[in-house]
Design a protein around this motif. Sequence first.
Motif, PDB file in Angstrom:
ATOM      1  N   MET A   1     -28.500  67.762  -1.765  1.00  0.00           N
ATOM      2  CA  MET A   1     -28.298  66.468  -2.398  1.00  0.00           C
ATOM      3  C   MET A   1     -27.616  66.640  -3.755  1.00  0.00           C
ATOM      4  SD  MET A   1     -29.306  64.077  -0.449  1.00  0.00           S
ATOM      5  CE  MET A   1     -30.133  64.030   1.133  1.00  0.00           C
ATOM      6  N   LYS A   2     -26.957  65.601  -4.180  1.00  0.00           N
ATOM      7  CA  LYS A   2     -26.357  65.598  -5.511  1.00  0.00           C
ATOM      8  C   LYS A   2     -27.034  64.502  -6.338  1.00  0.00           C
ATOM      9  CE  LYS A   2     -21.861  66.020  -5.917  1.00  0.00           C
ATOM     10  NZ  LYS A   2     -20.418  65.658  -5.958  1.00  0.00           N
ATOM     11  N   TRP A   3     -27.755  64.933  -7.368  1.00  0.00           N
ATOM     12  CA  TRP A   3     -28.494  64.016  -8.240  1.00  0.00           C
ATOM     13  C   TRP A   3     -27.678  63.724  -9.498  1.00  0.00           C
ATOM     14  CZ3 TRP A   3     -33.336  62.376  -6.608  1.00  0.00           C
ATOM     15  CH2 TRP A   3     -33.936  63.119  -5.574  1.00  0.00           C
ATOM     16  N   TYR A   4     -27.734  62.481  -9.934  1.00  0.00           N
ATOM     17  CA  TYR A   4     -27.198  62.143 -11.251  1.00  0.00           C
ATOM     18  C   TYR A   4     -28.391  61.898 -12.166  1.00  0.00           C
ATOM     19  CZ  TYR A   4     -24.226  60.304 -14.924  1.00  0.00           C
ATOM     20  OH  TYR A   4     -23.558  60.131 -16.121  1.00  0.00           O
ATOM     21  N   LEU A   5     -28.531  62.732 -13.195  1.00  0.00           N
ATOM     22  CA  LEU A   5     -29.607  62.576 -14.167  1.00  0.00           C
ATOM     23  C   LEU A   5     -29.048  61.961 -15.436  1.00  0.00           C
ATOM     24  CD1 LEU A   5     -31.604  65.933 -13.810  1.00  0.00           C
ATOM     25  CD2 LEU A   5     -31.961  63.749 -12.630  1.00  0.00           C
ATOM     26  N   ASP A   6     -29.566  60.805 -15.769  1.00  0.00           N
ATOM     27  CA  ASP A   6     -29.110  60.055 -16.936  1.00  0.00           C
ATOM     28  C   ASP A   6     -30.188  60.094 -18.004  1.00  0.00           C
ATOM     29  OD1 ASP A   6     -27.601  58.170 -18.500  1.00  0.00           O
ATOM     30  OD2 ASP A   6     -28.982  56.610 -17.806  1.00  0.00           O
ATOM     31  N   PHE A   7     -29.898  60.754 -19.111  1.00  0.00           N
ATOM     32  CA  PHE A   7     -30.855  60.836 -20.214  1.00  0.00           C
ATOM     33  C   PHE A   7     -30.526  59.722 -21.199  1.00  0.00           C
ATOM     34  CE2 PHE A   7     -29.960  65.530 -19.223  1.00  0.00           C
ATOM     35  CZ  PHE A   7     -30.715  65.461 -18.060  1.00  0.00           C
ATOM     36  N   GLY A   8     -31.419  58.765 -21.330  1.00  0.00           N
ATOM     37  CA  GLY A   8     -31.143  57.541 -22.070  1.00  0.00           C
ATOM     38  C   GLY A   8     -30.698  57.746 -23.516  1.00  0.00           C
ATOM     39  N   HIS A   9     -29.784  56.851 -23.959  1.00  0.00           N
ATOM     40  CA  HIS A   9     -29.349  56.765 -25.359  1.00  0.00           C
ATOM     41  C   HIS A   9     -28.611  58.035 -25.794  1.00  0.00           C
ATOM     42  CE1 HIS A   9     -31.785  53.147 -25.309  1.00  0.00           C
ATOM     43  NE2 HIS A   9     -32.728  53.887 -24.741  1.00  0.00           N
ATOM     44  N   GLY A  10     -28.683  58.401 -27.094  1.00  0.00           N
ATOM     45  CA  GLY A  10     -27.991  59.579 -27.600  1.00  0.00           C
ATOM     46  C   GLY A  10     -27.021  59.254 -28.725  1.00  0.00           C
ATOM     47  N   GLY A  11     -26.806  60.241 -29.597  1.00  0.00           N
ATOM     48  CA  GLY A  11     -25.862  60.070 -30.695  1.00  0.00           C
ATOM     49  C   GLY A  11     -26.245  58.941 -31.632  1.00  0.00           C
ATOM     50  N   LYS A  12     -25.306  57.995 -31.814  1.00  0.00           N
ATOM     51  CA  LYS A  12     -25.555  56.886 -32.737  1.00  0.00           C
ATOM     52  C   LYS A  12     -26.631  55.931 -32.232  1.00  0.00           C
ATOM     53  CE  LYS A  12     -21.923  53.913 -30.794  1.00  0.00           C
ATOM     54  NZ  LYS A  12     -20.646  53.202 -31.070  1.00  0.00           N
ATOM     55  N   ASP A  13     -27.026  56.081 -30.975  1.00  0.00           N
ATOM     56  CA  ASP A  13     -28.063  55.241 -30.381  1.00  0.00           C
ATOM     57  C   ASP A  13     -29.296  56.089 -30.079  1.00  0.00           C
ATOM     58  OD1 ASP A  13     -29.645  53.497 -28.955  1.00  0.00           O
ATOM     59  OD2 ASP A  13     -28.401  53.552 -27.148  1.00  0.00           O
ATOM     60  N   PRO A  14     -30.292  56.110 -30.993  1.00  0.00           N
ATOM     61  CA  PRO A  14     -31.474  56.947 -30.786  1.00  0.00           C
ATOM     62  C   PRO A  14     -32.458  56.368 -29.780  1.00  0.00           C
ATOM     63  CG  PRO A  14     -31.722  55.685 -32.789  1.00  0.00           C
ATOM     64  CD  PRO A  14     -30.336  55.403 -32.278  1.00  0.00           C
ATOM     65  N   GLY A  15     -32.225  55.120 -29.370  1.00  0.00           N
ATOM     66  CA  GLY A  15     -33.195  54.453 -28.507  1.00  0.00           C
ATOM     67  C   GLY A  15     -34.410  54.037 -29.316  1.00  0.00           C
ATOM     68  N   ALA A  16     -35.566  53.996 -28.680  1.00  0.00           N
ATOM     69  CA  ALA A  16     -36.798  53.649 -29.392  1.00  0.00           C
ATOM     70  C   ALA A  16     -37.184  54.781 -30.331  1.00  0.00           C
ATOM     71  CB  ALA A  16     -37.918  53.384 -28.401  1.00  0.00           C
ATOM     72  N   VAL A  17     -37.780  54.422 -31.469  1.00  0.00           N
ATOM     73  CA  VAL A  17     -38.184  55.420 -32.465  1.00  0.00           C
ATOM     74  C   VAL A  17     -39.654  55.211 -32.801  1.00  0.00           C
ATOM     75  CG1 VAL A  17     -37.777  56.347 -34.774  1.00  0.00           C
ATOM     76  CG2 VAL A  17     -35.850  55.476 -33.426  1.00  0.00           C
ATOM     77  N   GLY A  18     -40.444  56.281 -32.722  1.00  0.00           N
ATOM     78  CA  GLY A  18     -41.871  56.197 -33.017  1.00  0.00           C
ATOM     79  C   GLY A  18     -42.135  56.038 -34.506  1.00  0.00           C
ATOM     80  N   GLN A  19     -43.390  55.816 -34.824  1.00  0.00           N
ATOM     81  CA  GLN A  19     -43.777  55.602 -36.225  1.00  0.00           C
ATOM     82  C   GLN A  19     -43.506  56.835 -37.087  1.00  0.00           C
ATOM     83  OE1 GLN A  19     -47.498  53.367 -36.966  1.00  0.00           O
ATOM     84  NE2 GLN A  19     -47.698  53.202 -34.742  1.00  0.00           N
ATOM     85  N   LYS A  20     -43.503  58.011 -36.449  1.00  0.00           N
ATOM     86  CA  LYS A  20     -43.218  59.247 -37.180  1.00  0.00           C
ATOM     87  C   LYS A  20     -41.771  59.697 -36.965  1.00  0.00           C
ATOM     88  CE  LYS A  20     -47.993  60.881 -37.235  1.00  0.00           C
ATOM     89  NZ  LYS A  20     -48.928  61.986 -36.858  1.00  0.00           N
ATOM     90  N   GLN A  21     -40.925  58.737 -36.593  1.00  0.00           N
ATOM     91  CA  GLN A  21     -39.479  58.946 -36.449  1.00  0.00           C
ATOM     92  C   GLN A  21     -39.086  59.836 -35.259  1.00  0.00           C
ATOM     93  OE1 GLN A  21     -37.468  56.978 -38.384  1.00  0.00           O
ATOM     94  NE2 GLN A  21     -39.505  56.209 -38.924  1.00  0.00           N
ATOM     95  N   THR A  22     -39.957  59.916 -34.282  1.00  0.00           N
ATOM     96  CA  THR A  22     -39.605  60.635 -33.052  1.00  0.00           C
ATOM     97  C   THR A  22     -38.622  59.783 -32.263  1.00  0.00           C
ATOM     98  OG1 THR A  22     -41.825  61.604 -32.990  1.00  0.00           O
ATOM     99  CG2 THR A  22     -40.507  61.742 -30.972  1.00  0.00           C
ATOM    100  N   LYS A  23     -37.475  60.361 -31.909  1.00  0.00           N
ATOM    101  CA  LYS A  23     -36.419  59.603 -31.239  1.00  0.00           C
ATOM    102  C   LYS A  23     -36.517  59.722 -29.719  1.00  0.00           C
ATOM    103  CE  LYS A  23     -33.110  60.335 -35.023  1.00  0.00           C
ATOM    104  NZ  LYS A  23     -31.788  60.921 -35.373  1.00  0.00           N
TER     105      LYS A  23
END
Length: 220
Positions: A1-23
């Motif tokens: 099989m050929k899987w496409y793995l998409d890791f959300g966000h990245g670069g200028k878009d950190p996605g959600a950020v935790g209270q301790k700045q975990t991206k």
Amino acid sequence: MKWYLDFGHGGKDPGAVGQKQTKESEIVLKIGLEVKNTLEQALEKVITTREDDKYYSLDYRSTKANKNNCDYFISIHMNSSTNKTAKGCEVWVYDKTSKLYNLANNLSTNISNKINTPNRGIKISKEFSVLRKTTMPALLIEIDFISNPLVENNLKSPKYIKDIADTISSTLLSFVNKSITNDDIFYRVCIGAFNDKNNAIKLKNKAISKGFKDTYITTK
């Protein structure tokens, strides 16, 4: 099989950020790369959106998957909420007829069991771009809520990250009737047998020069 793995966000878009700045972008990259390596060890083909902290548009992600004729599209994310007590794993699909509906259910169940977080189950959405614009069956995993301080703290643990990655990997492989194998057995490859020791030494040195540093001569 050929899987496409998409890791959300990245670069200028950190996605959600935790209270301790975990991206979110950094966490899903760590998890995703481990999933990629495990799938490849099982001789699965893997295409990814990114393998470092770079930004790519949503259209880029679906277009790349479509151009590579991938069989399945798996997008990995962390969830977030203004309610800091929110917790749990959920998996999104385009509709109930998705070929990955059962896989989505297994992922949500297995992840929630492994990291001891509530199972929020399967969610349906025709709004997510990566579910709507991919030509292959697709799903989107929301592993847990990075906005929850307990979850964010757990994400600092390499074992916690590996547990998540291994759970995703084993569930994906099970879907295609494979499993993670690690039997701790070392296999040796013999590349020559000679009556003249000098010929054996020459071949050994040639192998070492090519990067095979563990090369040695044995007699039988």
